[in-house]
Design a protein around this motif. Structure first.
Motif, PDB file in Angstrom:
ATOM      1  N   PRO A  87      -9.223 -26.748  16.053  1.00 13.16           N
ATOM      2  CA  PRO A  87      -9.521 -25.851  14.930  1.00 13.16           C
ATOM      3  C   PRO A  87     -10.757 -26.314  14.170  1.00 13.16           C
ATOM      4  CG  PRO A  87      -7.187 -26.383  14.997  1.00 13.16           C
ATOM      5  CD  PRO A  87      -7.854 -27.291  15.984  1.00 13.16           C
ATOM      6  N   LYS A  89     -11.218 -26.120  10.985  1.00 14.40           N
ATOM      7  CA  LYS A  89     -10.841 -26.673   9.688  1.00 14.40           C
ATOM      8  C   LYS A  89      -9.410 -27.174   9.749  1.00 14.40           C
ATOM      9  CE  LYS A  89     -11.511 -23.482   6.556  1.00 14.40           C
ATOM     10  NZ  LYS A  89     -11.824 -22.173   5.939  1.00 14.40           N
ATOM     11  N   SER A 123      -2.196 -29.683   3.994  1.00 14.04           N
ATOM     12  CA  SER A 123      -3.022 -29.448   5.174  1.00 14.04           C
ATOM     13  C   SER A 123      -2.767 -30.493   6.246  1.00 14.04           C
ATOM     14  CB  SER A 123      -4.514 -29.408   4.813  1.00 14.04           C
ATOM     15  OG  SER A 123      -5.027 -30.698   4.565  1.00 14.04           O
ATOM     16  N   ARG A 159     -12.944 -12.796   7.802  1.00 15.15           N
ATOM     17  CA  ARG A 159     -13.113 -13.533   6.554  1.00 15.15           C
ATOM     18  C   ARG A 159     -12.311 -12.868   5.433  1.00 15.15           C
ATOM     19  NH1 ARG A 159     -16.722 -13.642   2.111  1.00 15.15           N
ATOM     20  NH2 ARG A 159     -17.369 -15.765   1.490  1.00 15.15           N
ATOM     21  N   LEU A 256     -10.567 -17.817   3.479  1.00 18.67           N
ATOM     22  CA  LEU A 256     -10.019 -17.935   4.827  1.00 18.67           C
ATOM     23  C   LEU A 256     -11.021 -17.351   5.810  1.00 18.67           C
ATOM     24  CD1 LEU A 256      -6.344 -16.898   4.045  1.00 18.67           C
ATOM     25  CD2 LEU A 256      -7.097 -19.157   4.823  1.00 18.67           C
ATOM     26  N   GLU A 257     -11.266 -18.067   6.909  1.00 16.63           N
ATOM     27  CA  GLU A 257     -12.296 -17.664   7.854  1.00 16.63           C
ATOM     28  C   GLU A 257     -11.687 -17.422   9.234  1.00 16.63           C
ATOM     29  OE1 GLU A 257     -16.235 -19.861   6.236  1.00 16.63           O
ATOM     30  OE2 GLU A 257     -14.689 -21.218   7.021  1.00 16.63           O
ATOM     31  N   ASP A 260      -8.981 -19.662  11.241  1.00 17.78           N
ATOM     32  CA  ASP A 260      -8.139 -20.490  10.377  1.00 17.78           C
ATOM     33  C   ASP A 260      -6.668 -20.247  10.700  1.00 17.78           C
ATOM     34  OD1 ASP A 260     -10.299 -21.598   9.107  1.00 17.78           O
ATOM     35  OD2 ASP A 260     -10.036 -20.521   7.217  1.00 17.78           O
TER      36      ASP A 260
END
Length: 307
Positions: A87, A89, A123, A159, A256-257, A260
């Motif tokens: 990922p 992120k 996270s 996005r 949020l992209e 994600d």
């Protein structure tokens, strides 16, 4: 579509595929044959947007009974990797998102017995991700309390910044399964990232099912077994904060992209909430099932240094 990242030979790089009639169709090669330029990896495919998903799904249906030669291999002959092996992120994890899990956590962990008034977010680094069948590493020098959590994972497609609950699902690319492995004795002053963020602590897959094939993520059965014994069994309708709410809440302050991942929380039945408490140890096998998506099966292996 049911999308995978796979390799057909042990030394091969991962490639993007779609499962059609027990075959894995290589989407890059399928694109060459059909005159539709397509990437060879999941993240680049997600970046192409919803119109590409619709177009490729239509093409696969057209060719499903007469797939061009040389672009597909039997599913049984490939190794599935994590759908997104690396990922971009950290994974967004959601804690205490099922009512009964709130209660069991309050009995044995330092969490409140009161229901959260807003999502509890933590996270997991990209290095936590492993694919179907890969080992979960147990280091007894670090933890004596390795726990399990089966979860529905949400993969963002476009996005999302300050989106409403009503529109939130429009931003979803698809859904998958994840095991949120936790070292309960590694929480530090209320912080969870070292507890939940160690290497191999996010088994992920085996597929991503695109959102058009799963329009309602709020009625999905999920369960987990350890060594064949059922430990968790519930349904996503029991989430305290549903997927719409989670996307709206996170995107209110964090953009949020595409690509994600949100791990949406686990139901009751974790090891820490049992009496006596139960943990995962080397030699154990954990299996997590999410309806419509499939099963993750992982051995626990000892990686304790010999010193």
């Amino acid at each position: 579509m049911r999308l995978v990242t796979y390799r057909s030979e042990p030394a091969a790089a991962g490639r993007l595929g779609a499962i059609v009639n027990d075959l894995v169709v290589d989407l890059h090669d399928f694109g060459v044959v059909t005159g539709t330029p397509l990437p060879d990896n999941m993240l680049d495919f997600i970046d192409m947007g919803p119109a590409t998903v619709t177009a490729v799904s239509r093409l696969l249906n057209e060719y499903s009974d007469d797939m061009p030669v040389g672009i597909a291999v039997p599913l049984a002959n490939v190794k599935l990797l994590a759908p997104i092996p690396r990922p971009r992120k950290n994974i967004f994890g959601i804690g205490l998102n099922y009512v009964e899990h709130v209660a069991e956590s309050s009995r044995t962990l330092d969490t409140s017995k009161e229901l959260p008034k807003e999502p509890v977010i933590f996270s997991k680094p990209p290095t936590t991700v492993v694919g179907p069948g890969d080992a979960i590493e147990h280091n007894k020098n670090i933890t004596q309390q390795m726990d399990w959590e089966v979860e529905l994972a949400v993969i963002m497609g476009t996005r999302a910044k300050r989106v409403s609950k009503e529109d939130a699902l429009k931003y979803v690319f698809g859904y998958s399964a994840m095991i949120d492995v936790s070292a309960r004795d590694c929480r530090r002053a209320g912080q969870w990232i070292y507890s939940k963020g160690q290497d191999t602590y996010a088994p992920f897959g085996p597929v991503i099912i695109t959102a058009d094939e799963l329009p309602d993520p709020h009625n999905i059965n999920l369960s987990l077994t350890l060594n064949g014994v059922t430990k968790q069994s519930s349904n996503t309708r029991h989430m305290l904060f549903n997927v719409n709410h989670l996307i709206a809440d996170i995107s209110a302050g964090i953009t949020l992209e595409p690509g994600d991942i949100i791990a949406t929380g686990t139901p009751e039945g974790v090891g820490a909430g049992r009496s006596p408490q139960e943990w995962m140890w080397p030699g154990d096998v954990v299996e997590a099932y999410v309806e419509h998506i499939g099963t993750l099966r992982h051995p626990i292996v000892d990686v304790t240094p010999n010193n």
